[in-house]
Design a protein around this motif. Structure first.
Motif, short mmCIF file in Angstrom:
data_model
loop_
_atom_site.label_atom_id
_atom_site.label_comp_id
_atom_site.label_asym_id
_atom_site.label_seq_id
_atom_site.Cartn_x
_atom_site.Cartn_y
_atom_site.Cartn_z
N LEU A 162 0.82 -1.21 0.00
CA LEU A 162 0.00 0.00 0.00
C LEU A 162 0.86 1.26 0.00
N LEU A 172 -3.64 3.82 -6.45
CA LEU A 172 -4.64 4.58 -5.71
C LEU A 172 -4.35 6.07 -5.80
N TRP A 224 -6.77 8.87 -1.31
CA TRP A 224 -7.25 7.55 -0.87
C TRP A 224 -6.12 6.81 -0.16
N LYS A 225 -4.93 6.91 -0.73
CA LYS A 225 -3.78 6.21 -0.19
C LYS A 225 -3.48 6.69 1.23
N GLU A 226 -3.53 8.01 1.45
CA GLU A 226 -3.28 8.56 2.79
C GLU A 226 -4.33 8.07 3.79
N ARG A 227 -5.61 8.09 3.36
CA ARG A 227 -6.68 7.62 4.24
C ARG A 227 -6.47 6.15 4.60
N ALA A 228 -6.17 5.34 3.58
CA ALA A 228 -6.00 3.90 3.81
C ALA A 228 -4.80 3.63 4.71
N LEU A 288 -9.72 -2.34 1.18
CA LEU A 288 -9.18 -1.08 0.67
C LEU A 288 -10.29 -0.07 0.38
N SER A 296 -10.32 3.47 2.33
CA SER A 296 -10.08 4.70 1.56
C SER A 296 -11.34 5.54 1.40
#
Length: 142
Positions: free
Chosen positions: A46, A52, A56-60, A98, A102
């Motif tokens: 990730l 992504l 989204w990547k930061e949230r995940a 995911l 996200s």
């Protein structure tokens, strides 16, 4: 695989970034269980992925922080006897994980005032019920 696993919208899991590992599974299978590697471990980096969107990547990364090992999220599947079905299960599970991680945060709740009439009616009905219950006791009978 049965095709791309959609996370949300047009974003899907890139096949090239999925790392598969197979091992012997406990559970159903009879004599077959000792000879086949039906348990599936699916890993997805990730932290290094470009599939992504950055938001989204930061949230995940924030939501899955406790589950990540060096930025890699891992999912296992061993419910089925066949490796193929376990692969499908693991990929779907990773995609839904995911998607949930996200997702944007829910809108904050807007506080509203209860109308005075509703509150008065509730208190009036509560008083009536108390009077009715009080009337059931046999204290006043002489």
């Amino acid at each position: 695989m049965s095709g791309p696993y959609v996370i949300r919208g047009s974003v899907s899991l890139p096949e090239a970034e999925l790392m598969w590992r197979f091992s012997r599974s406990s559970g159903p299978g009879g004599q077959h269980v000792n000879t086949s590697d039906s348990q599936v471990e699916l890993r997805f980096d990730l932290a290094k992925t470009e599939a992504l969107p950055p938001v989204w990547k930061e949230r995940a990364l924030a939501k899955l922080a406790g589950r990540l090992v060096d930025g890699v999220v891992s999912v296992r599947a061993s419910e089925h006897r066949s490796q193929w079905r376990n692969r499908e299960t693991a990929a779907v599970r990773l995609a839904s994980l995911l998607a949930e991680a996200s997702a944007p945060p829910p809108r904050p709740r807007r506080a509203t005032r209860i109308p005075r009439g509703i509150n008065e009616r509730r208190l009036r009905e509560k008083k009536q019920r108390g009077d009715m219950k009080r009337g059931r006791s046999g204290r006043d009978w002489t």
